[in-house]
Design a protein around this motif. Sequence first.
Motif, PDB file in Angstrom:
ATOM      1  N   GLU A   1       2.009  -1.195   8.630  1.00  0.00           N
ATOM      2  CA  GLU A   1       0.555  -0.463   8.561  1.00  0.00           C
ATOM      3  C   GLU A   1      -0.162  -1.221   8.064  1.00  0.00           C
ATOM      4  O   GLU A   1      -1.396  -1.663   8.627  1.00  0.00           O
ATOM      5  N   GLN A   2      -0.241  -2.065   6.800  1.00  0.00           N
ATOM      6  CA  GLN A   2      -1.091  -2.959   6.382  1.00  0.00           C
ATOM      7  C   GLN A   2      -1.173  -4.134   6.993  1.00  0.00           C
ATOM      8  O   GLN A   2      -2.377  -4.633   7.213  1.00  0.00           O
ATOM      9  N   TYR A   3      -0.212  -4.606   7.758  1.00  0.00           N
ATOM     10  CA  TYR A   3      -0.226  -5.947   8.584  1.00  0.00           C
ATOM     11  C   TYR A   3      -1.224  -5.230   9.855  1.00  0.00           C
ATOM     12  O   TYR A   3      -2.013  -6.391  10.084  1.00  0.00           O
ATOM     13  N   VAL A   4      -0.759  -4.430  10.573  1.00  0.00           N
ATOM     14  CA  VAL A   4      -1.500  -4.145  11.689  1.00  0.00           C
ATOM     15  C   VAL A   4      -2.741  -4.027  11.406  1.00  0.00           C
ATOM     16  O   VAL A   4      -3.903  -4.268  12.138  1.00  0.00           O
ATOM     17  N   SER A   5      -3.219  -3.299  10.446  1.00  0.00           N
ATOM     18  CA  SER A   5      -4.681  -2.895  10.051  1.00  0.00           C
ATOM     19  C   SER A   5      -5.451  -4.394   9.617  1.00  0.00           C
ATOM     20  O   SER A   5      -6.510  -4.440  10.178  1.00  0.00           O
ATOM     21  N   TYR A   6      -4.743  -5.122   8.990  1.00  0.00           N
ATOM     22  CA  TYR A   6      -5.317  -6.404   8.812  1.00  0.00           C
ATOM     23  C   TYR A   6      -5.737  -7.347   9.908  1.00  0.00           C
ATOM     24  O   TYR A   6      -6.798  -7.730   9.948  1.00  0.00           O
ATOM     25  N   ILE A   7      -4.616  -7.384  10.780  1.00  0.00           N
ATOM     26  CA  ILE A   7      -5.285  -8.111  12.173  1.00  0.00           C
ATOM     27  C   ILE A   7      -6.250  -7.290  13.045  1.00  0.00           C
ATOM     28  O   ILE A   7      -7.026  -8.221  13.606  1.00  0.00           O
TER      29      ILE A   7
ATOM     30  N   ARG B   1      -6.223 -13.357  20.842  1.00  0.00           N
ATOM     31  CA  ARG B   1      -4.780 -14.032  20.746  1.00  0.00           C
ATOM     32  C   ARG B   1      -4.676 -14.719  19.536  1.00  0.00           C
ATOM     33  O   ARG B   1      -3.805 -14.655  18.532  1.00  0.00           O
ATOM     34  N   ASN B   2      -5.353 -15.925  19.731  1.00  0.00           N
ATOM     35  CA  ASN B   2      -5.556 -17.005  18.685  1.00  0.00           C
ATOM     36  C   ASN B   2      -5.857 -16.308  17.201  1.00  0.00           C
ATOM     37  O   ASN B   2      -5.146 -16.754  16.262  1.00  0.00           O
ATOM     38  N   GLU B   3      -7.003 -15.631  17.102  1.00  0.00           N
ATOM     39  CA  GLU B   3      -7.335 -14.791  15.919  1.00  0.00           C
ATOM     40  C   GLU B   3      -6.185 -14.184  15.297  1.00  0.00           C
ATOM     41  O   GLU B   3      -6.011 -13.789  14.121  1.00  0.00           O
ATOM     42  N   ILE B   4      -5.426 -13.298  16.104  1.00  0.00           N
ATOM     43  CA  ILE B   4      -4.379 -12.513  15.844  1.00  0.00           C
ATOM     44  C   ILE B   4      -3.312 -13.290  15.230  1.00  0.00           C
ATOM     45  O   ILE B   4      -2.633 -12.892  14.203  1.00  0.00           O
TER      46      ILE B   4
ATOM     47  N   GLU C   1      -0.431 -14.579   2.043  1.00  0.00           N
ATOM     48  CA  GLU C   1      -0.969 -13.990   1.030  1.00  0.00           C
ATOM     49  C   GLU C   1      -0.055 -13.009   0.164  1.00  0.00           C
ATOM     50  O   GLU C   1      -0.414 -12.497  -0.922  1.00  0.00           O
ATOM     51  N   ASN C   2       0.758 -12.659   1.102  1.00  0.00           N
ATOM     52  CA  ASN C   2       1.639 -11.374   0.382  1.00  0.00           C
ATOM     53  C   ASN C   2       3.138 -12.294   0.208  1.00  0.00           C
ATOM     54  O   ASN C   2       4.030 -11.203  -0.034  1.00  0.00           O
ATOM     55  N   GLY C   3       3.033 -13.332   0.132  1.00  0.00           N
ATOM     56  CA  GLY C   3       4.390 -13.952  -0.485  1.00  0.00           C
ATOM     57  C   GLY C   3       5.432 -14.227   0.441  1.00  0.00           C
ATOM     58  O   GLY C   3       6.730 -14.419  -0.047  1.00  0.00           O
ATOM     59  N   PHE C   4       5.228 -14.214   1.419  1.00  0.00           N
ATOM     60  CA  PHE C   4       6.371 -14.490   2.792  1.00  0.00           C
ATOM     61  C   PHE C   4       6.384 -16.158   2.871  1.00  0.00           C
ATOM     62  O   PHE C   4       5.316 -16.982   2.857  1.00  0.00           O
TER      63      PHE C   4
ATOM     64  N   THR D   1      -2.185 -13.490  11.189  1.00  0.00           N
ATOM     65  CA  THR D   1      -0.876 -13.132  10.960  1.00  0.00           C
ATOM     66  C   THR D   1      -0.089 -13.906   9.843  1.00  0.00           C
ATOM     67  O   THR D   1       0.179 -13.574   8.923  1.00  0.00           O
ATOM     68  N   TYR D   2      -0.592 -15.310   9.966  1.00  0.00           N
ATOM     69  CA  TYR D   2      -0.274 -16.331   9.062  1.00  0.00           C
ATOM     70  C   TYR D   2      -0.930 -16.217   7.653  1.00  0.00           C
ATOM     71  O   TYR D   2      -0.368 -16.126   6.647  1.00  0.00           O
ATOM     72  N   GLU D   3      -2.066 -15.677   7.769  1.00  0.00           N
ATOM     73  CA  GLU D   3      -2.942 -15.357   6.399  1.00  0.00           C
ATOM     74  C   GLU D   3      -2.319 -14.410   5.895  1.00  0.00           C
ATOM     75  O   GLU D   3      -2.134 -14.423   4.496  1.00  0.00           O
ATOM     76  N   PHE D   4      -2.221 -13.144   6.761  1.00  0.00           N
ATOM     77  CA  PHE D   4      -1.507 -12.097   5.994  1.00  0.00           C
ATOM     78  C   PHE D   4      -0.241 -12.135   5.235  1.00  0.00           C
ATOM     79  O   PHE D   4      -0.271 -12.036   3.974  1.00  0.00           O
ATOM     80  N   PHE D   5       0.909 -12.855   5.873  1.00  0.00           N
ATOM     81  CA  PHE D   5       2.117 -13.081   5.339  1.00  0.00           C
ATOM     82  C   PHE D   5       1.867 -13.980   4.294  1.00  0.00           C
ATOM     83  O   PHE D   5       2.633 -14.200   3.121  1.00  0.00           O
TER      84      PHE D   5
END
Length: 431
Positions: A240-246, A134-137, A147-150, A141-145
């Motif tokens: 789909e990119q986000y789910v793949s990433y986590i 859970r913690n890794e997800i 890195e993608n300008g959110f 999540t923070y890392e993905f968003f």
Amino acid sequence: MKKIRIQDMSNHVGETVKLGVWLANKRSSGKIAFLQLRDGSGFVQGVVVKAEVPEEVFVTAKGLHQESSLYVIGEVTKDERSSFGYELQVKEIEVISEANNYPITPKEHGIEFLMDNRHLWLRSRKQHAIMKVRNEIIRATYEFFNENGFTKVDPPILTGSAPEGTSELFHTKYFDQDAYLSQSGQLYMEAAAMALGKVFSFGPTFRAEKSKTRRHLIEFWMIEPEMAFVEHDESLEVQEQYVSYIVQSVLKNCKIELERLGRDTSKLEHIQAPFPRISYDDAIKLLHEKGFDDIEWGEDFGAPHETAIAEHYDKPVFITCYPVGIKPFYMQPHPERDDVVLCADLIAPEGYGEIIGGSERVHDYELMKQRLKEHDLDESAYAWYLDLRQQGSVPHSGFGLGLERTVAWITGAEHVRESIPFPRLLNRLYP
């Protein structure tokens, strides 16, 4: 004496170190005691050899009770037989606090007993592993968003209106006004997207839904991105990119935890974008072909229907363009049809059901006014939301991912109650 954590033992091979630990379990022969130790960062075996320690140390080791807290001193050595790869050759033991008849023993216990002792059940290897995933997800999540300008924005938990109606909300008094515990931060995130372009939130949400299924919680956590100038198909690509990433982040960083859970990682390794897509129309046809004659066009899917659709694919699958009558008021109509909207649910494999719901949002002022009226919603309560459509409105899209369902799917947990530290269920508010 250097005090370290179990997770750092690989950096101290051959050194004598000190650890603060709890005794998860033990076994012993006449000459050796094997102590299963944990400190929150991981589990390691401590070996106490009678011939190599003072007599009182060995006597202490053999007399320890499960979940007693200790300081142990010993040498870090490699252990190729364990998945962790290291063990501790214990030389000294200091008992901090003896556990008193620890109730969760290494045997089978009923789920109600375990839930009553959730504050202790969290210490078990399985629950520890689920919480680490859970913690890794969350980390990914923070890392993905980021890195993608959110930009992360925090919507309120107490609200004066409901995004999807008030029938399943917890009502409270806000001084002399009616208020509700939030079932979604989406409406506020739409406002934030008009200010910051691409935003996401991560926080608790509440549904007063009297459901007892393995997929439902009363309190759960949602990740809710909203994106200005982003239309429906573009949003699906982000999802789909986000789910793949986590998923890939968990595979990379939680190998020991997935092994401890007995998770078949081959089913996760090919979770890579793009994901298959099927329209609601075609999903109905597919279900009829599979013998589900009970479902008709215009009805929402239940768990058996979602599972049957998911089994047709080996990846998460988008079901797109649901009928307007079964979706919330804020969803953008299909440009070529007036009976469906531009939305999608992402269904996880292996029977875990919907993990994402998303759509393009209505951005036209007059259409939004009409939708509020059709859903019998008080326009004055949504005045600020409606005002967004008069002040430089743009096409925009967003989605919400349910963290607990996603954790349950990735870990292979049987019920979402195991994917949150202290679950709130229909008949459970303790501990």
